[in-house]
Each structure stands twice: as C-alpha cells, then as structure tokens.
Design an enzyme around this catalytic site. Structure first.
Site, PDB file in Angstrom:
ATOM      1  N   ASN A  49     -12.718  -3.028   2.812  1.00 17.03           N
ATOM      2  CA  ASN A  49     -13.623  -1.879   2.863  1.00 17.03           C
ATOM      3  C   ASN A  49     -14.567  -1.973   1.669  1.00 17.03           C
ATOM      4  O   ASN A  49     -14.129  -2.199   0.539  1.00 17.03           O
ATOM      5  CB  ASN A  49     -12.816  -0.582   2.821  1.00 17.03           C
ATOM      6  CG  ASN A  49     -11.948  -0.400   4.052  1.00 17.03           C
ATOM      7  OD1 ASN A  49     -12.312  -0.840   5.141  1.00 17.03           O
ATOM      8  ND2 ASN A  49     -10.791   0.225   3.883  1.00 17.03           N
ATOM      9  N   GLN A  64     -14.462   2.568   1.344  1.00 18.03           N
ATOM     10  CA  GLN A  64     -13.762   2.160   0.126  1.00 18.03           C
ATOM     11  C   GLN A  64     -13.494   3.380  -0.755  1.00 18.03           C
ATOM     12  O   GLN A  64     -14.398   4.179  -1.030  1.00 18.03           O
ATOM     13  CB  GLN A  64     -14.599   1.134  -0.646  1.00 18.03           C
ATOM     14  CG  GLN A  64     -13.880   0.584  -1.873  1.00 18.03           C
ATOM     15  CD  GLN A  64     -14.664  -0.528  -2.558  1.00 18.03           C
ATOM     16  OE1 GLN A  64     -15.793  -0.856  -2.157  1.00 18.03           O
ATOM     17  NE2 GLN A  64     -14.078  -1.109  -3.589  1.00 18.03           N
ATOM     18  N   VAL A  86     -11.105   2.998  -3.641  1.00 17.23           N
ATOM     19  CA  VAL A  86     -10.742   2.507  -4.977  1.00 17.23           C
ATOM     20  C   VAL A  86     -11.733   1.409  -5.348  1.00 17.23           C
ATOM     21  O   VAL A  86     -11.852   0.403  -4.639  1.00 17.23           O
ATOM     22  CB  VAL A  86      -9.295   1.964  -5.021  1.00 17.23           C
ATOM     23  CG1 VAL A  86      -8.980   1.433  -6.416  1.00 17.23           C
ATOM     24  CG2 VAL A  86      -8.290   3.038  -4.619  1.00 17.23           C
ATOM     25  N   HIS A  91      -6.978  -5.756   2.303  1.00 17.85           N
ATOM     26  CA  HIS A  91      -5.837  -5.178   3.017  1.00 17.85           C
ATOM     27  C   HIS A  91      -5.260  -6.240   3.955  1.00 17.85           C
ATOM     28  O   HIS A  91      -6.008  -6.852   4.726  1.00 17.85           O
ATOM     29  CB  HIS A  91      -6.260  -3.999   3.886  1.00 17.85           C
ATOM     30  CG  HIS A  91      -6.807  -2.815   3.157  1.00 17.85           C
ATOM     31  ND1 HIS A  91      -6.081  -1.669   2.941  1.00 17.85           N
ATOM     32  CD2 HIS A  91      -8.027  -2.584   2.608  1.00 17.85           C
ATOM     33  CE1 HIS A  91      -6.822  -0.773   2.301  1.00 17.85           C
ATOM     34  NE2 HIS A  91      -8.015  -1.295   2.089  1.00 17.85           N
ATOM     35  N   ASP A 125       0.849  -1.193   0.000  1.00 23.35           N
ATOM     36  CA  ASP A 125       0.000   0.000   0.000  1.00 23.35           C
ATOM     37  C   ASP A 125       0.885   1.243   0.000  1.00 23.35           C
ATOM     38  O   ASP A 125       1.883   1.324   0.722  1.00 23.35           O
ATOM     39  CB  ASP A 125      -0.921  -0.004   1.222  1.00 23.35           C
ATOM     40  CG  ASP A 125      -2.076   0.977   1.070  1.00 23.35           C
ATOM     41  OD1 ASP A 125      -3.225   0.511   0.949  1.00 23.35           O
ATOM     42  OD2 ASP A 125      -1.824   2.202   1.062  1.00 23.35           O
ATOM     43  N   HIS A 141     -10.321  -5.156  -3.117  1.00 19.57           N
ATOM     44  CA  HIS A 141      -8.972  -5.363  -2.587  1.00 19.57           C
ATOM     45  C   HIS A 141      -9.056  -5.777  -1.137  1.00 19.57           C
ATOM     46  O   HIS A 141      -9.925  -5.318  -0.390  1.00 19.57           O
ATOM     47  CB  HIS A 141      -8.103  -4.122  -2.756  1.00 19.57           C
ATOM     48  CG  HIS A 141      -8.743  -2.848  -2.304  1.00 19.57           C
ATOM     49  ND1 HIS A 141      -9.689  -2.184  -3.051  1.00 19.57           N
ATOM     50  CD2 HIS A 141      -8.586  -2.126  -1.162  1.00 19.57           C
ATOM     51  CE1 HIS A 141     -10.079  -1.101  -2.400  1.00 19.57           C
ATOM     52  NE2 HIS A 141      -9.433  -1.054  -1.249  1.00 19.57           N
TER      53      HIS A 141
HETATM   54  P1  AMP Z   1      -9.723   1.528   0.372  1.00 17.13           P
HETATM   55  O1  AMP Z   1      -9.829   2.807   1.148  1.00 17.13           O
HETATM   56  O2  AMP Z   1     -10.101   0.309   1.132  1.00 17.13           O
HETATM   57  O3  AMP Z   1     -10.433   1.626  -0.964  1.00 17.13           O
HETATM   58  O4  AMP Z   1      -8.183   1.325   0.094  1.00 17.13           O
HETATM   59  C1  AMP Z   1      -7.527   1.805  -1.023  1.00 17.13           C
HETATM   60  C2  AMP Z   1      -6.066   1.715  -0.699  1.00 17.13           C
HETATM   61  O5  AMP Z   1      -5.330   1.855  -1.900  1.00 17.13           O
HETATM   62  C3  AMP Z   1      -5.567   2.799   0.255  1.00 17.13           C
HETATM   63  O6  AMP Z   1      -5.030   2.189   1.426  1.00 17.13           O
HETATM   64  C4  AMP Z   1      -4.515   3.535  -0.555  1.00 17.13           C
HETATM   65  O7  AMP Z   1      -3.425   3.953   0.216  1.00 17.13           O
HETATM   66  C5  AMP Z   1      -4.134   2.493  -1.581  1.00 17.13           C
HETATM   67  N1  AMP Z   1      -3.599   3.000  -2.824  1.00 17.13           N
HETATM   68  C6  AMP Z   1      -4.127   3.966  -3.615  1.00 17.13           C
HETATM   69  N2  AMP Z   1      -3.361   4.164  -4.692  1.00 17.13           N
HETATM   70  C7  AMP Z   1      -2.333   3.292  -4.594  1.00 17.13           C
HETATM   71  C8  AMP Z   1      -1.188   3.007  -5.392  1.00 17.13           C
HETATM   72  N3  AMP Z   1      -0.952   3.663  -6.541  1.00 17.13           N
HETATM   73  N4  AMP Z   1      -0.326   2.055  -4.971  1.00 17.13           N
HETATM   74  C9  AMP Z   1      -0.551   1.397  -3.825  1.00 17.13           C
HETATM   75  N5  AMP Z   1      -1.601   1.615  -3.030  1.00 17.13           N
HETATM   76  C10 AMP Z   1      -2.473   2.555  -3.404  1.00 17.13           C
END
Ligand code: AMP
Length: 116
Positions: A89, A96, A98, A104, A33, A102
């Site tokens: 998430n 969430q 993204v 974590h 991450d 995914h």
């Molecule tokens: P969520 O909030 O559960 O959707 O988690 C999305 C996660 O993606 C967050 O912990 C971000 O820090 C991570 N994230 C976003 N962009 C990138 C990236 N380019 N490389 C690695 N992690 C990322």
C-alpha cells in the site's frame, strides 16, 4: 538519500515495542501483522526507513530486490506452498497507514480479486 521517518515500525526494529518476529537479517525484518487479514499475514520491512515505495531511489534497487527475495523466503517458511499475495500500500489513496515501507504477505486462504 531517502527521507527518514520515525514510526511504530522503527520501534519494532529497535525492540522498543513487542512484535512476533519471524525473520531478521542485516537489511530486513519480518513480523506478524497485529490485525491479520488472512490466516497468514506477515509484514516485511527494510531496516532503513524508506517512508513509502514512491520515495525509493535508484540506489535502493538492491534493497528492494532483497525485500522481494525475503518475501519469497518468509512465505516458504510459512508453508504458503499453494500461493500467496504480496501487497505494498502506497500513500493515501493506496491505503497506507504506517509511513515505513512494508510488504504484506497474505496467504493461507484463497484470496479474491479485485481488492477494495
Ligand atoms: P498499511 O495499511 O499498508 O500501512 O499497513 C500497516 C499494517 O501495519 C496494518 O496491516 C496494521 O495492522 C499493521 N500494524 C500496525 N501496527 C502494528 C504492530 N505494532 N505490529 C504489527 N503490525 C502492525
């Protein structure tokens, strides 16, 4: 069929943007991450872009099982022998950000409960 979306994670899968990839197979990718919340913070994603857990279909059950077994493997490889947390998430209230499913993996310190 699951709805498909284009996100930053699709670009990571296609190596169009860099990521610190720690595991890859035909179905899944794991990378660190970019904003770690624990000493070890790794994301495990399906290459198939299911937007969120709530969009998963019954035909995705093998893939979802594969993702959990990938979490186990990646956590072992990361040396998380004392335990770790797995978080999915889901949607707006789930935090969430993204829209590509995914998992974590958080570890390397003692984690508190409940989360915020
Ligand atoms: P969520 O909030 O559960 O959707 O988690 C999305 C996660 O993606 C967050 O912990 C971000 O820090 C991570 N994230 C976003 N962009 C990138 C990236 N380019 N490389 C690695 N992690 C990322």
């Amino acid at each position: 069929m699951s709805e498909t979306t284009e996100t930053i994670f699709s670009k990571i899968i296609r190596r169009e943007i860099p990521a610190d990839v720690v595991y890859e197979d035909d179905l899944a990718l794991a990378f660190k991450d970019i904003n770690p919340q624990a000493p070890v913070h790794i994301l495990v994603i399906p290459k198939q872009p299911i937007p969120k857990l709530a969009d998963a279909q019954s035909q995705d059950h093998q893939l979802l099982g594969h993702l959990l077994l990938t979490v186990k493997l990646v956590a072992q490889q990361a040396g998380l022998d004392n335990g770790y947390r797995v978080v999915i998430n889901t949607g707006a209230d789930g935090g969430q950000t993204v829209d590509h499913l995914h998992l974590h993996i958080l570890g390397g310190r003692s984690l508190t409960w409940p989360p915020g």
